[in-house]
Design a protein around this motif. Sequence first.
Motif: not given
Length: 333
Positions: A34, A31, A317
């Motif tokens: 991140t 992602d 997450n």
Amino acid sequence: MTSAPPRPRVAVTLGDPAGIGPELVARLLADPGTTAAADLLLISDPAELALAEEDSGLTIDYATTPTEGRPLLVDNGARRPAEPFERRRATEAGGRWAMDNLRVALDLAAKGEVDAILFAPLNKSSLHLAGLAESDELRWFEVVLGVEGFTSELNVLPGLWTSRVTSHISIAEVDAGITRERVAAAGRLLDGVLRGGAGIAAPRIGVCALNPHAGESGRFGRHEIDIIAPAVEDLRAEGIDATGPFPSDTIFLRARAGDFDGVLTMYHDQGQIAMKLMGFDGGVTIAGGLPIPICTPAHGTAFDLVGRRAATMGSMNNAFHLATRLGAAAAGR
């Protein structure tokens, strides 16, 4: 013009190599948000990162020298055992590797080189096979970091935090662990993290009873009368909005309805059963009371899901976002 919040430096370990940790970290790093949120230090080695890529079907774009926008590999390969890790079961080798990587992260924290630590799930059987003498990783963190004050695992769902007075001990030992001083210390810890971590100016804390029906005025024990209620009064005298003790079979109904920002529980399963029923796929565990934020998903290594690419990312997450938030606060203090 207001300045941007400090960019946190977060050390990341892949947890027990036998479980889903490598896959979760690979998916987290895939992602772009991140690496945009923090400077990441991967405590691992190329072989473990290759395993993470195989498990996830993704490529990890890491660097071996500091490079903006890419996680930096802190290569711990010198400590890797010669034989490949056995997957899907607890082993001494897997536990030792997980602890070795965490020790590097803790050393970086002690030197002030990282602001937070995020670790993928561990397996306690593996840790104990590897020689962990303490009851859990939190107690080991205390030893490595030289912490002497009260610590507690904190469990977090969106809108609700919990701390506990006793943790990874047998039910037979819980009674001795419930003291007025420990209940008050756990309440102070929860109030502090709600203010600093959740940004709540005046947290509302509900305190669990120990005995059924809150003891029914002493019929089922006097912990509520002699220990817990006086500790609640101690907290209130300090300006902490703590109330209780309330029966543990109904307090989480009130918490779910929004009556509390945090719940203080007396022992492990008193809070964990409720929290996992309310949000197993999003829960986060924080090692509370340490000089650095340490976060991890609130689920285990899920050996049955290894290689299936079926693990959910909610907890990982959330753990990352909480580590970056707490790390940014630490970096700006």
